[in-house]
Design a protein around this motif. Structure first.
Motif, PDB file in Angstrom:
ATOM      1  N   ALA A   1     -11.709   4.002  15.568  1.00 51.89           N
ATOM      2  CA  ALA A   1     -12.567   5.172  15.730  1.00 51.89           C
ATOM      3  C   ALA A   1     -12.376   6.160  14.581  1.00 51.89           C
ATOM      4  CB  ALA A   1     -12.263   5.849  17.058  1.00 51.89           C
ATOM      5  N   THR A   2     -11.152   6.220  14.038  1.00 55.49           N
ATOM      6  CA  THR A   2     -10.914   7.155  12.934  1.00 55.49           C
ATOM      7  C   THR A   2     -11.740   6.768  11.717  1.00 55.49           C
ATOM      8  OG1 THR A   2      -8.652   6.969  13.730  1.00 55.49           O
ATOM      9  CG2 THR A   2      -9.039   8.423  11.900  1.00 55.49           C
ATOM     10  N   LEU A   3     -11.832   5.441  11.445  1.00 59.79           N
ATOM     11  CA  LEU A   3     -12.625   5.004  10.302  1.00 59.79           C
ATOM     12  C   LEU A   3     -14.097   5.336  10.508  1.00 59.79           C
ATOM     13  CD1 LEU A   3     -10.925   1.594   9.582  1.00 59.79           C
ATOM     14  CD2 LEU A   3     -10.683   3.708   8.326  1.00 59.79           C
ATOM     15  N   LYS A   4     -14.576   5.190  11.754  1.00 56.53           N
ATOM     16  CA  LYS A   4     -15.982   5.546  12.007  1.00 56.53           C
ATOM     17  C   LYS A   4     -16.215   7.031  11.803  1.00 56.53           C
ATOM     18  CE  LYS A   4     -17.052   2.004  15.392  1.00 56.53           C
ATOM     19  NZ  LYS A   4     -17.417   1.751  16.784  1.00 56.53           N
ATOM     20  N   LEU A   5     -15.242   7.828  12.210  1.00 52.51           N
ATOM     21  CA  LEU A   5     -15.343   9.283  11.993  1.00 52.51           C
ATOM     22  C   LEU A   5     -15.470   9.595  10.516  1.00 52.51           C
ATOM     23  CD1 LEU A   5     -12.738  11.077  14.197  1.00 52.51           C
ATOM     24  CD2 LEU A   5     -15.118  11.605  14.012  1.00 52.51           C
ATOM     25  N   LEU A   6     -14.604   8.960   9.725  1.00 51.18           N
ATOM     26  CA  LEU A   6     -14.648   9.237   8.279  1.00 51.18           C
ATOM     27  C   LEU A   6     -15.958   8.753   7.682  1.00 51.18           C
ATOM     28  CD1 LEU A   6     -10.958   8.400   7.420  1.00 51.18           C
ATOM     29  CD2 LEU A   6     -12.022  10.617   7.612  1.00 51.18           C
ATOM     30  N   LEU A   7     -16.543   7.703   8.258  1.00 50.10           N
ATOM     31  CA  LEU A   7     -17.827   7.233   7.756  1.00 50.10           C
ATOM     32  C   LEU A   7     -18.927   8.251   8.038  1.00 50.10           C
ATOM     33  CD1 LEU A   7     -18.752   4.747   6.289  1.00 50.10           C
ATOM     34  CD2 LEU A   7     -19.418   3.751   8.444  1.00 50.10           C
TER      35      LEU A   7
ATOM     36  N   THR B   1     -16.105   5.515  22.526  1.00 46.18           N
ATOM     37  CA  THR B   1     -16.153   5.374  21.071  1.00 46.18           C
ATOM     38  C   THR B   1     -17.543   5.057  20.546  1.00 46.18           C
ATOM     39  OG1 THR B   1     -14.846   3.468  21.712  1.00 46.18           O
ATOM     40  CG2 THR B   1     -13.967   4.861  19.992  1.00 46.18           C
ATOM     41  N   TRP B   2     -18.461   4.650  21.434  1.00 41.63           N
ATOM     42  CA  TRP B   2     -19.781   4.305  20.905  1.00 41.63           C
ATOM     43  C   TRP B   2     -20.571   5.546  20.508  1.00 41.63           C
ATOM     44  CZ3 TRP B   2     -23.507   6.342  24.076  1.00 41.63           C
ATOM     45  CH2 TRP B   2     -23.124   6.599  25.403  1.00 41.63           C
ATOM     46  N   LEU B   3     -20.112   6.720  20.984  1.00 44.46           N
ATOM     47  CA  LEU B   3     -20.799   7.949  20.578  1.00 44.46           C
ATOM     48  C   LEU B   3     -20.615   8.230  19.090  1.00 44.46           C
ATOM     49  CD1 LEU B   3     -20.109  10.261  23.592  1.00 44.46           C
ATOM     50  CD2 LEU B   3     -22.304   9.475  22.790  1.00 44.46           C
ATOM     51  N   LEU B   4     -19.559   7.673  18.496  1.00 45.75           N
ATOM     52  CA  LEU B   4     -19.387   7.854  17.057  1.00 45.75           C
ATOM     53  C   LEU B   4     -20.476   7.112  16.291  1.00 45.75           C
ATOM     54  CD1 LEU B   4     -15.545   7.402  16.918  1.00 45.75           C
ATOM     55  CD2 LEU B   4     -16.807   9.519  16.778  1.00 45.75           C
ATOM     56  N   ASP B   5     -20.879   5.928  16.791  1.00 45.91           N
ATOM     57  CA  ASP B   5     -21.984   5.217  16.148  1.00 45.91           C
ATOM     58  C   ASP B   5     -23.273   6.015  16.267  1.00 45.91           C
ATOM     59  OD1 ASP B   5     -20.721   2.204  17.700  1.00 45.91           O
ATOM     60  OD2 ASP B   5     -20.116   3.222  15.854  1.00 45.91           O
ATOM     61  N   VAL B   6     -23.468   6.648  17.446  1.00 51.45           N
ATOM     62  CA  VAL B   6     -24.647   7.473  17.642  1.00 51.45           C
ATOM     63  C   VAL B   6     -24.668   8.609  16.627  1.00 51.45           C
ATOM     64  CG1 VAL B   6     -25.759   9.055  19.248  1.00 51.45           C
ATOM     65  CG2 VAL B   6     -24.870   6.895  20.059  1.00 51.45           C
ATOM     66  N   ALA B   7     -23.495   9.238  16.410  1.00 45.72           N
ATOM     67  CA  ALA B   7     -23.427  10.350  15.460  1.00 45.72           C
ATOM     68  C   ALA B   7     -23.744   9.882  14.053  1.00 45.72           C
ATOM     69  CB  ALA B   7     -22.034  10.972  15.509  1.00 45.72           C
ATOM     70  N   MET B   8     -23.249   8.692  13.687  1.00 46.58           N
ATOM     71  CA  MET B   8     -23.517   8.148  12.357  1.00 46.58           C
ATOM     72  C   MET B   8     -25.008   7.957  12.147  1.00 46.58           C
ATOM     73  SD  MET B   8     -21.747   4.758  10.818  1.00 46.58           S
ATOM     74  CE  MET B   8     -20.552   4.789  12.128  1.00 46.58           C
ATOM     75  N   ILE B   9     -25.673   7.363  13.142  1.00 47.28           N
ATOM     76  CA  ILE B   9     -27.104   7.089  12.992  1.00 47.28           C
ATOM     77  C   ILE B   9     -27.889   8.386  12.987  1.00 47.28           C
ATOM     78  CG2 ILE B   9     -29.061   6.019  14.124  1.00 47.28           C
ATOM     79  CD1 ILE B   9     -27.179   3.841  15.038  1.00 47.28           C
ATOM     80  N   TYR B  10     -27.473   9.357  13.804  1.00 46.31           N
ATOM     81  CA  TYR B  10     -28.197  10.623  13.828  1.00 46.31           C
ATOM     82  C   TYR B  10     -28.045  11.379  12.519  1.00 46.31           C
ATOM     83  CZ  TYR B  10     -30.193  14.915  15.486  1.00 46.31           C
ATOM     84  OH  TYR B  10     -30.986  16.008  15.629  1.00 46.31           O
ATOM     85  N   ALA B  11     -26.876  11.191  11.853  1.00 44.25           N
ATOM     86  CA  ALA B  11     -26.710  11.825  10.542  1.00 44.25           C
ATOM     87  C   ALA B  11     -27.739  11.277   9.565  1.00 44.25           C
ATOM     88  CB  ALA B  11     -25.292  11.593  10.022  1.00 44.25           C
ATOM     89  N   MET B  12     -27.891   9.946   9.560  1.00 45.89           N
ATOM     90  CA  MET B  12     -28.866   9.343   8.654  1.00 45.89           C
ATOM     91  C   MET B  12     -30.275   9.801   8.994  1.00 45.89           C
ATOM     92  SD  MET B  12     -27.560   5.496   8.016  1.00 45.89           S
ATOM     93  CE  MET B  12     -26.551   5.002   9.382  1.00 45.89           C
ATOM     94  N   VAL B  13     -30.588   9.861  10.293  1.00 44.07           N
ATOM     95  CA  VAL B  13     -31.934  10.279  10.711  1.00 44.07           C
ATOM     96  C   VAL B  13     -32.208  11.705  10.257  1.00 44.07           C
ATOM     97  CG1 VAL B  13     -33.301  10.877  12.728  1.00 44.07           C
ATOM     98  CG2 VAL B  13     -32.179   8.694  12.626  1.00 44.07           C
TER      99      VAL B  13
END
Lengths: 133, 156
Positions: free
Chosen positions: B65-71, A61-73
Motif C-alpha cells: 500500500a505504501t508503494l501505491k501511495l507514493l504512486l 487498500t483498494w481505495l488507493l487505486d481509486v485515488a490513483m485513477i481519480y488523480a489521472m481523471v
C-alpha cells in the motif's frame, strides 16, 4: 492503539471535508472562469486526500487505486476545461505583437479605401468573438 | 515501541499536511487576483499532499500500500504543474487588461515602498516623531483592492 489511529484520522477527514465545502464558495463566487476552474482543481485534490485518509480509516487498500485513477481523471479534466475556455482570437490590446499590428493595418487600409462597404474580417473577430464578457 | 514511533511520525506529518491545506484554502479565499490564488493552490498540491502521504506511509508500514501511495503522489506531482500552466494560459488569453493590471500593481508597490515613499516617510517621522507613512500606506492598500475589483468588473 487502533482507537488512537482512528482518533487521529477521523478529525482529519472531517476537517478536509469542511475545507472542500469552503472551496465551493470560490467556485460559486469567483468572478471569472479561471477562478472556477481553479476551485474545481483544488476540490479534486482535496477529495483525493480524503480518499487516501479513508483508506487508512476503513482499512481498505483498494481505495488507493481509486485515488490513483481519480488523480489521472482530474488532471485530464482540468486540461480539457482549460483548452475549451481559451479564446484564441487576436487580443485587441496587444500593442507589441507583430501579427496584431499587421492585421490592424490591413483593416485600417481596407476602411480607408471603402468606407461604406462592409469591411473584411481578416482576424476572424466576428466569428471567434474577441474578448466578449 | 515501534508503533508509538510510527504514531508520532504519522501525527506530526498529518498536522503539517492539514496546516498546508488550511493555508492553501485561506489563501485562495483571501487573495484578490486569480494568479495569486493559483500560487496559493500550489501549496496544497505539493507540500500538503506530500505531508499527508508521508503520514499515511508511516501509518501503513512496509507494505504494498505504501508503494501505491507514493504512486498517487508521483501522478499528482507530475500533473499539477501542467494544469496550473494551462490555467494561467486561460487567464492570459481570456482578458485584455492583464498587462495593465500588472503595471498598476507594480506602480502601486513602488508608491508604497519605493524611494519617494521612504524619503517622504523619513521626513514625516522627523516632523511628527512616530512611525512613518501609515496613512499613505492605508490609502495605497485600499487603492490596490479597488484595482482588483476594477480588473474583474471590466473583464468578466
Amino acid at each position: 492503539m487502533a482507537f488512537a489511529w482512528q482518533m487521529l484520522y477521523l478529525p482529519a477527514v472531517l476537517l478536509m471535508v469542511v475545507l472542500t465545502g469552503i472551496m465551493l464558495i470560490r467556485a460559486v463566487q469567483g468572478p471569472g472562469t479561471t477562478d472556477r476552474i481553479l476551485a474545481v482543481n483544488m476540490i479534486s485534490t482535496m477529495v483525493i486526500c480524503i480518499i487516501l485518509l479513508l483508506s487508512r480509516l476503513l482499512d481498505e487498500t483498494w481505495l488507493l487505486d481509486v485515488a490513483m485513477i481519480y488523480a489521472m481523471v482530474s488532471i485530464v479534466t482540468i486540461t480539457m476545461l482549460a483548452s475549451l475556455y481559451v479564446k484564441r482570437a487576436v487580443r485587441s490590446d496587444s500593442s507589441d505583437d507583430a501579427a496584431a499590428e499587421e492585421i490592424k493595418a490591413e483593416v485600417v487600409t481596407a476602411e480607408e479605401k471603402n468606407p461604406d462597404k462592409e469591411q473584411p474580417d481578416p482576424a476572424g473577430k466576428e466569428v471567434m468573438g474577441g474578448n466578449e464578457k | 515501541m515501534m508503533e508509538y514511533f510510527r504514531f508520532g511520525i504519522a501525527a506530526f506529518f498529518l498536522l503539517a499536511g492539514l496546516f498546508c491545506f488550511i493555508s492553501s484554502v485561506a489563501g485562495n479565499l483571501r487573495f484578490g487576483f486569480v494568479m495569486d490564488r493559483m500560487h496559493s493552490a500550489g501549496v496544497g498540491d505539493t507540500l500538503g499532499l506530500l505531508c499527508v502521504v508521508l503520514s499515511l506511509a508511516a501509518a501503513f508500514g512496509f507494505r504494498m500500500a505504501t508503494l501505491k501511495l507514493l504512486l498517487v503522489l508521483v501522478f499528482l506531482w507530475l500533473g499539477s504543474p501542467v494544469t496550473t500552466h494551462f490555467l494561467s494560459q486561460v487567464e492570459v488569453f481570456n482578458n485584455s487588461r492583464l498587462t495593465e493590471h500588472l503595471r498598476d500593481q507594480r506602480a502601486q508597490g513602488d508608491r508604497q515602498n519605493g524611494p519617494e515613499a521612504q524619503t517622504a516617510g523619513n521626513a514625516q517621522a522627523a516632523e511628527t516623531g512616530h512611525a512613518a507613512g501609515t496613512e499613505a500606506a492605508d490609502a495605497a492598500r485600499s487603492g490596490g483592492e479597488d484595482q482588483n475589483d476594477a480588473y474583474y468588473n471590466g473583464n468578466h
